[in-house]
Design an enzyme around this catalytic site. Structure first.
Site, short mmCIF file in Angstrom:
data_model
loop_
_atom_site.label_atom_id
_atom_site.label_comp_id
_atom_site.label_asym_id
_atom_site.label_seq_id
_atom_site.Cartn_x
_atom_site.Cartn_y
_atom_site.Cartn_z
N ASN A 9 36.68 29.28 46.38
CA ASN A 9 36.77 30.19 47.53
C ASN A 9 36.05 31.49 47.16
O ASN A 9 36.58 32.29 46.39
CB ASN A 9 38.25 30.46 47.84
CG ASN A 9 38.43 31.52 48.92
OD1 ASN A 9 37.49 31.87 49.63
ND2 ASN A 9 39.65 32.04 49.04
N LYS A 11 35.42 33.93 48.95
CA LYS A 11 35.93 35.07 49.73
C LYS A 11 34.75 35.87 50.31
O LYS A 11 33.72 35.29 50.61
CB LYS A 11 36.84 35.95 48.88
CG LYS A 11 37.90 35.15 48.12
CD LYS A 11 38.99 36.01 47.59
CE LYS A 11 39.87 35.19 46.65
NZ LYS A 11 41.15 35.78 46.39
N HIS A 94 45.16 31.11 54.39
CA HIS A 94 45.08 31.81 53.09
C HIS A 94 45.94 33.07 53.16
O HIS A 94 45.99 33.73 54.20
CB HIS A 94 43.62 32.15 52.78
CG HIS A 94 43.43 32.59 51.36
ND1 HIS A 94 43.75 33.87 50.95
CD2 HIS A 94 43.00 31.94 50.26
CE1 HIS A 94 43.50 33.97 49.65
NE2 HIS A 94 43.04 32.81 49.21
N GLU A 96 45.45 35.96 52.19
CA GLU A 96 44.74 37.16 52.61
C GLU A 96 44.58 37.21 54.13
O GLU A 96 44.56 38.29 54.73
CB GLU A 96 43.37 37.23 51.90
CG GLU A 96 43.56 37.57 50.42
CD GLU A 96 42.49 37.04 49.50
OE1 GLU A 96 41.41 36.64 49.96
OE2 GLU A 96 42.75 37.01 48.28
N GLU A 164 49.67 28.46 46.64
CA GLU A 164 49.15 29.69 46.06
C GLU A 164 50.19 30.79 46.13
O GLU A 164 50.30 31.49 47.15
CB GLU A 164 47.91 30.15 46.82
CG GLU A 164 46.78 29.15 46.84
CD GLU A 164 45.43 29.84 47.01
OE1 GLU A 164 44.60 29.71 46.12
OE2 GLU A 164 45.26 30.55 48.01
N GLY A 170 44.47 36.68 42.43
CA GLY A 170 43.64 37.82 42.06
C GLY A 170 44.32 38.82 41.15
O GLY A 170 43.82 39.94 40.96
N SER A 210 44.75 32.90 40.18
CA SER A 210 44.28 33.29 38.85
C SER A 210 43.97 32.10 37.95
O SER A 210 44.22 32.14 36.75
CB SER A 210 45.28 34.25 38.18
OG SER A 210 45.38 35.44 38.94
C1 PEP Z 1 42.17 32.30 46.13
O1 PEP Z 1 41.35 33.02 46.63
O2 PEP Z 1 42.63 31.36 46.79
C2 PEP Z 1 42.58 32.54 44.76
C3 PEP Z 1 43.46 31.75 44.23
O3 PEP Z 1 42.02 33.61 44.10
P1 PEP Z 1 42.03 33.89 42.51
O4 PEP Z 1 41.65 32.58 41.84
O5 PEP Z 1 41.02 34.94 42.30
O6 PEP Z 1 43.42 34.28 42.14
#
Ligand code: PEP
Length: 253
Positions: A9, A11, A94, A96, A164, A170, A210
């Site tokens: 992803n 983003k 997601h 976000e 997640e 992040g 992460s």
């Molecule tokens: C994500 O954007 O779904 C995500 C898990 O980000 P990160 O791996 O940066 O934590």
């Protein structure tokens, strides 16, 4: 046997030139890795360019979001039909989107229905926030998010769920493999209660939050975890390739 799936992803990162450069850096090596489905989810504006570069490879394409209406006066939005034919997957719900754009379970449900209706494969994201985690509400929150996202959806073949935990996205603070495995097991039970044991046993559920080349093996060696949704580390070609390679190696054992 569920084929593990690693999705990147990106983003809101990369302009078109940068996206092209990034995908060129990883395309051949990703293509050469068997036993893992590889999906790249660049920003909307780069979907077409990235599609051209991964044509005739085993790398798949996904979008990061979409609106649920088919067409009309929704300035700035992208419809399921616009994505169908351009990409196979679409990330929905997601955290976000939920946090910054007010997406509720009901909106996510509408999007899942619209995606399935257009022949897109949703990567449905669910996960608890830190305060919910600390209050011991992980199971309650995640189960609710899965159930509500799928209200009125007939057996969604090809669905992918991404667990997640919001506190892990992040932040550099990933869940442990055991924690993620336990919650993903609960998500699988929820899918079984909705669509039956066979559907649940065949549906891929990723971990996200992460994930890096240093910790991917811990996740994909867990029996319930079928790959990862990778944010930050998917923007570094060598690291993303390593994540996919390690997944292939661990799952072949
Ligand atoms: C994500 O954007 O779904 C995500 C898990 O980000 P990160 O791996 O940066 O934590």
């Amino acid at each position: 046997m569920r084929l593990p799936i690693i999705a990147g992803n990106w983003k809101m990162n990369t302009n078109i030139d940068q996206a092209v450069e990034l995908v060129k850096e990883m395309r051949d090596r990703l293509h050469g890795i068997d036993g893992v489905e590889k999906v790249l989810c660049p920003p909307f504006v780069s979907l077409s360019a990235v599609k051209g570069i991964i044509a005739a490879t085993s790398v798949r394409l996904g979008a990061q979001n979409m609106y649920y209406e088919e067409k009309g006066a929704y300035t700035g939005e992208v419809s399921p039909n616009m994505l169908a034919g351009l990409c196979e997957y679409v990330i929905l719900g997601h955290s976000e989107r939920r946090q910054y754009f007010g997406e509720t379970d009901e909106i996510v449900n509408r999007k899942v229905k619209a995606a399935v209706g257009a022949g897109l494969l949703p990567i449905l994201c669910v996960g608890e926030r830190l305060e919910e985690h600390e209050a011991g509400k992980t199971e309650e929150v995640v189960t609710r998010q899965v159930r509500e996202a799928l209200v009125g959806v007939d057996t969604p073949d090809g669905l992918v769920v991404a667990y997640e935990p919001v506190w892990a996205i992040g932040t550099g603070k990933a869940a442990t493999g055991e924690q993620a495995n336990a919650t993903i097991g609960l998500i699988r039970e929820t899918l079984a209660s909705l669509y039956g044991a066979d559907f649940a046993a065949g549906t891929r559920i990723q971990y996200g939050g992460s994930v890096t080349a240093a910790n991917i093996a811990e996740f994909v060696s867990q029996p319930e975890i079928d790959g990862a949704l990778v944010g930050g580390a998917s923007l570094k070609a060598p690291e993303f390739v390593s994540i996919v390679e390690q997944t292939s190696r661990v799952r072949r054992r």
